[in-house]
Design a protein around this motif. Sequence first.
Motif, short mmCIF file in Angstrom:
data_model
loop_
_atom_site.label_atom_id
_atom_site.label_comp_id
_atom_site.label_asym_id
_atom_site.label_seq_id
_atom_site.Cartn_x
_atom_site.Cartn_y
_atom_site.Cartn_z
N ILE A 82 -6.62 -25.13 19.71
CA ILE A 82 -6.16 -25.06 18.38
C ILE A 82 -4.52 -25.63 18.72
N GLU A 83 -4.22 -26.68 17.39
CA GLU A 83 -3.22 -27.61 17.55
C GLU A 83 -2.32 -26.86 16.70
N THR A 120 0.07 -26.15 21.50
CA THR A 120 -1.24 -26.18 21.24
C THR A 120 -2.16 -24.97 22.41
N ILE A 121 -3.01 -24.30 21.54
CA ILE A 121 -3.95 -22.38 22.00
C ILE A 121 -5.12 -22.51 22.66
N SER A 122 -5.19 -22.73 23.92
CA SER A 122 -6.63 -23.07 24.70
C SER A 122 -6.71 -21.26 24.62
N PRO A 123 -7.86 -21.30 24.98
CA PRO A 123 -9.03 -20.60 25.50
C PRO A 123 -7.93 -19.24 26.34
N GLN A 124 -8.04 -17.87 25.49
CA GLN A 124 -7.62 -17.45 26.66
C GLN A 124 -8.06 -16.54 28.58
N GLU A 125 -9.26 -16.32 27.84
CA GLU A 125 -10.35 -15.87 28.87
C GLU A 125 -11.61 -16.60 29.27
N ASN A 183 -14.99 -21.56 29.80
CA ASN A 183 -14.15 -20.55 28.70
C ASN A 183 -14.94 -20.56 27.70
N PRO A 184 -14.25 -19.31 27.07
CA PRO A 184 -15.42 -19.15 25.59
C PRO A 184 -15.33 -19.66 24.47
N VAL A 223 0.42 -14.20 5.75
CA VAL A 223 2.13 -14.92 4.98
C VAL A 223 2.98 -14.35 5.37
N GLU A 224 2.24 -12.71 5.81
CA GLU A 224 3.99 -11.76 6.14
C GLU A 224 4.88 -11.67 7.69
N THR A 225 4.08 -12.20 8.08
CA THR A 225 3.87 -12.12 9.29
C THR A 225 4.50 -13.83 10.00
N GLY A 226 3.83 -14.65 9.70
CA GLY A 226 4.25 -15.81 9.80
C GLY A 226 2.62 -15.80 11.02
N LEU A 227 1.97 -14.88 11.19
CA LEU A 227 1.58 -14.89 13.10
C LEU A 227 -0.38 -15.55 12.60
N LEU A 228 -0.72 -16.53 13.23
CA LEU A 228 -1.82 -16.81 12.73
C LEU A 228 -3.17 -16.58 14.19
N TRP A 229 -4.10 -15.50 13.08
CA TRP A 229 -4.78 -14.82 14.00
C TRP A 229 -6.41 -15.93 14.02
N TYR A 230 -7.08 -15.37 15.14
CA TYR A 230 -8.52 -15.93 15.95
C TYR A 230 -9.50 -16.05 16.87
N ALA A 231 -10.55 -16.33 16.84
CA ALA A 231 -11.01 -15.45 17.26
C ALA A 231 -11.52 -16.56 18.35
N GLU A 232 -11.49 -15.34 19.35
CA GLU A 232 -12.99 -16.61 20.95
C GLU A 232 -13.60 -15.81 20.91
N ARG A 233 -14.87 -15.93 21.36
CA ARG A 233 -16.12 -15.82 21.22
C ARG A 233 -16.74 -16.20 22.73
#
Length: 355
Positions: free
Chosen positions: A112-113, A129-134, A141-142, A152-162
């Motif tokens: 993710i960029e 740049t967000i790379s796989p964490q596990e 890598n997953p 919108v409220e927290t300014g955080l981006l949510w994503y999933a690793e499969r």
Amino acid sequence: MTIEGRVLRAAPIGAVLVLLTTACGAGEPSAGGGGEPSPSASATEPVWGDESGLVVFDQEERKFLAVLDPVDGTERDRILLPEDNAMFPDPEAPTTFSADYSHYYRFLSEEIEIFRLEGEKDEARLVRTISPQESTLAGGNPEIEDDLHYDVETGLLWYAERNMDTRTVYTVDIEGEEEPEKVGRFDDPNASWVPGPNGPAEAEIGYTGEGPSEHPVIRYQEVDGERRVNAVVFPREYPISRGMGVRDIELYDTGLLRKGENQYLVANNRTGMLPEGPAAGEIIEVTVSPDLEIEEWRTIVPERESPVGFFCLSPDGKSLVVEASGEWYTLPLDDPENSVKVPKEESGPWLVGWI
């Protein structure tokens, strides 16, 4: 002057839960709003987003976002976007920009960029740049999935690793250097999830009324016991073979805009499918009670010859920009018949928001 309408570019429904309260609607409502300029930008330099106006996506030698005057269509600001053939083909991807258009994020090459948009006629700057964490059991890598949710409220981006047999959900700040935080895991790698108040959860869909009905009801998503407005619908019954009946939903759709604490704006883009209901092309205002029952609904933009393709609320909540038959019109909510056609090129930019 009234809004004309004949043929529209299609705009799909499918906005994610966290974007339902943003200021624009075209099927996921695309993200738009009147956020404050980034505090990290220099106070002496022009900052992208300082100028209010219609936000459009276009391409000349490079892809770019521009801010246009909502009346005469003149360009007030512009910023270049990162070069990539697949980065943003059209405005039908509602999770591409943060609500205030200060950041652009994309899934690219298993990462993710995240880019910051700042400076007058400047270029988007890569900040994370967000790379796989596990790692998998095999040492690899997953897969990071391309289903990105901006809160919108927290300014955080949510994503999933499969992984092979699990799906792990993370949140990450779109600025800073903090590592992504693990907020939930599903044993089912195919689980459908949405951001919830206590982490990722599988949403249940419900309705506050039964059909058939000539009047709309609320369809909601229930996440961890919390119900949120998802759409305004008309429950209908249609016969099928063997004398059986099946419930079907005719949407009063083309986005869902939150106008106030308990008010929403929706448009009907279904032609000829609600003979006793509202006309295609209408925009209505819906007042919703705390238990999500519709208390009042009224037409604020009357019917036209064709449905609304896109509409967006101004930051002050007093005006709309409406796309109809490929043309743009701005109109005051208190006098929608007094609309103004915004000049634009015939094959001009995509309208994506208002800041």
